[in-house]
Write a protein that holds these residues in place. Structure first.
Motif, PDB file in Angstrom:
ATOM      1  N   TRP A 147      -7.914  -4.613   0.331  1.00  0.00           N
ATOM      2  CA  TRP A 147      -8.093  -3.188   0.031  1.00  0.00           C
ATOM      3  C   TRP A 147      -7.312  -2.824  -1.220  1.00  0.00           C
ATOM      4  CZ3 TRP A 147     -10.861   0.895   0.534  1.00  0.00           C
ATOM      5  CH2 TRP A 147     -10.301   2.158   0.382  1.00  0.00           C
ATOM      6  N   ARG A 148      -6.065  -3.346  -1.286  1.00  0.00           N
ATOM      7  CA  ARG A 148      -5.222  -3.097  -2.447  1.00  0.00           C
ATOM      8  C   ARG A 148      -5.865  -3.657  -3.721  1.00  0.00           C
ATOM      9  NH1 ARG A 148      -1.715   0.480  -3.556  1.00  0.00           N
ATOM     10  NH2 ARG A 148      -1.952   0.258  -5.774  1.00  0.00           N
ATOM     11  N   LEU A 196      -6.505  -8.192   5.058  1.00  0.00           N
ATOM     12  CA  LEU A 196      -7.413  -7.060   4.813  1.00  0.00           C
ATOM     13  C   LEU A 196      -6.739  -6.000   3.957  1.00  0.00           C
ATOM     14  CD1 LEU A 196      -9.326  -6.406   8.133  1.00  0.00           C
ATOM     15  CD2 LEU A 196     -10.244  -7.056   5.920  1.00  0.00           C
ATOM     16  N   LEU A 197      -5.445  -5.709   4.262  1.00  0.00           N
ATOM     17  CA  LEU A 197      -4.727  -4.696   3.490  1.00  0.00           C
ATOM     18  C   LEU A 197      -4.630  -5.106   2.019  1.00  0.00           C
ATOM     19  CD1 LEU A 197      -1.748  -3.697   5.815  1.00  0.00           C
ATOM     20  CD2 LEU A 197      -3.801  -2.403   5.321  1.00  0.00           C
ATOM     21  N   ALA A 230      -8.948  -4.002  -4.339  1.00  0.00           N
ATOM     22  CA  ALA A 230     -10.089  -3.202  -4.766  1.00  0.00           C
ATOM     23  C   ALA A 230      -9.646  -1.882  -5.380  1.00  0.00           C
ATOM     24  CB  ALA A 230     -11.013  -2.954  -3.577  1.00  0.00           C
ATOM     25  N   THR A 231      -8.512  -1.313  -4.893  1.00  0.00           N
ATOM     26  CA  THR A 231      -8.147   0.040  -5.324  1.00  0.00           C
ATOM     27  C   THR A 231      -6.943   0.088  -6.245  1.00  0.00           C
ATOM     28  OG1 THR A 231      -6.728   0.321  -3.420  1.00  0.00           O
ATOM     29  CG2 THR A 231      -9.007   0.987  -3.151  1.00  0.00           C
ATOM     30  N   LEU A 289       0.818  -1.208   0.000  1.00  0.00           N
ATOM     31  CA  LEU A 289       0.000   0.000   0.000  1.00  0.00           C
ATOM     32  C   LEU A 289       0.849   1.255   0.000  1.00  0.00           C
ATOM     33  CD1 LEU A 289      -2.802  -0.881   2.541  1.00  0.00           C
ATOM     34  CD2 LEU A 289      -3.064  -0.430   0.127  1.00  0.00           C
TER      35      LEU A 289
END
Lengths: 120, 162, 89
Positions: free
Chosen positions: C22-23, C18-19, C25-26, A28
């Motif tokens: 999220w990655r 979870l991270l 999805a985005t 991220l």
């Protein structure tokens, strides 16, 4: 179970958790697509490796059985991690990377992925 | 003998893998592993005509030990960079490493080693197999990275394969 | 102590999962999505290992091995499709 074994296995578990989390966090945080490739290949592999070693030590020292299954899984992960990283890097080069930043080869032969025409 | 075992290392690896998968060295596991070790190399021999020439297989064990140690060090370095370095201070670089290894097996081994070790990643190879394209996560001095790969890994691989 | 370390490791990998979700999805590009799936697979293997450790029985070896194999093959197949627009040449 002796104290030393417990401390050893707990340390390995904490290390594995921390590295697994860092690997996914790097995914991220880093901005460049190629930089993001570094985080999972190294940090996550060592995280899973530490978890597998902890599991193997657990069955060996506490249940008293020697099992090679953990070794097999970690060897498989170690062999496949560079291959999937290479393929991901190739697809990055084919789609998103700025090709003017890539240096030329040492000999006259072109890079294997740049020989092909770019696809939209 | 050469006809029955076209790739002796592959046969030995298959037998060992099967025994470890079964997690026993009973006669059944050894027999089945031996059967697979004979049949699979024979069936796949047409796709793999050349023989992997490894002159000093024992040195490979020391090499694997060295790489495993480096994997741990590299993971800690990469984790430190991810956690503590601001994103705009990470200096990534593309590096071209000229290599001179005799066989495709040695080149593949070097490429895999580079991916697993400090902050570098094999991204592509030249069409003639004489250079590797490497992406480095944080390399203020690209030439030093190139020199270290050549002296630390390529020299050792050369001693194994020639 | 082992129980605390185990809970810590399991929460870390659950958060990591979870991270990566999220990655997934985005993510801005398709190779990024493939990378997210690849990381998810490795995290799931770690969760399987830790779960077996928590329940105190031997490693769910078949599940871990199948996950790593299908994960690897699907990553390579996705990338090959991106590169060549076909998987088997």
């Amino acid at each position: 179970m002796s104290m030393v074994t417990e401390i050893l296995i707990s340390t390995l578990l904490v290390i594995s958790g921390v590295f697994g989390l860092i690997g996914s966090f790097g995914l991220l945080k880093l901005r460049d697509a190629m930089q993001r490739l570094h985080a999972p290949t190294k940090a996550t592999t060592i995280g899973v490796g530490a978890a597998l070693i902890a599991s193997a030590l657990n069955t060996w020292l506490i249940a008293g059985q020697v099992t090679w299954h953990e070794v097999m899984v970690s060897v498989f992960l170690f062999i496949t991690a560079p291959l999937s990283a290479l393929y991901l890097a190739k697809s990055h080069i084919a789609t998103t990377v700025d090709r003017s930043k890539i240096p030329p080869t040492a000999t006259k032969a072109p890079w294997a992925e740049l020989r092909r025409v770019p696809k939209g | 003998m050469q006809k029955l075992f076209p790739h002796p290392y592959l046969s030995a690896t298959l037998l060992l893998t099967w025994v470890l998968l079964m997690n026993s060295i009973g006669p059944g596991a050894v027999l089945m592993g031996g059967f697979l070790g004979v049949v699979i190399p024979l069936l796949t021999a047409p796709y793999w005509p050349e023989h992997a020439a490894m002159k000093h297989p024992l040195r490979l064990v020391a090499y694997i030990g060295l790489v495993l140690g480096d994997v741990v060090v590299s993971s800690i370095q990469v984790a430190a960079i991810i956690l503590f370095k601001p994103v705009d201070q990470i200096q990534s670089a593309w590096i071209c490493v000229p290599i001179d290894l005799p066989s495709p097996e040695a080149q593949a081994l070097l490429a895999g080693t580079i991916t697993m070790t400090p902050g570098t990643l094999t991204a592509d190879f030249a069409a003639d197999g004489k250079s590797l394209l490497i992406h480095s996560l944080h390399a203020p001095d690209p030439d030093a990275v190139c020199a270290e790969i050549k002296s630390r890994y390529e020299a050792r691989l050369k001693r194994i394969f020639t | 102590m082992l129980d605390y370390a185990l809970s810590f490791a399991i929460s870390c990998f659950a958060l990591a999962l979870l991270l990566t979700l999220w990655r997934l999805a985005t993510a801005p590009t398709i190779p990024d999505r493939i990378l997210a799936v690849d990381t998810m697979v490795v995290n799931v293997i770690a969760l399987i290992v830790l779960y077996s450790l928590m329940r105190g029985h031997a490693l769910n070896f078949e599940a871990a091995m199948l996950f790593s194999m299908t994960g690897f093959v699907s990553t390579v197949a996705f990338c090959k499709y991106l590169l060549r627009r076909s998987i088997i040449e």
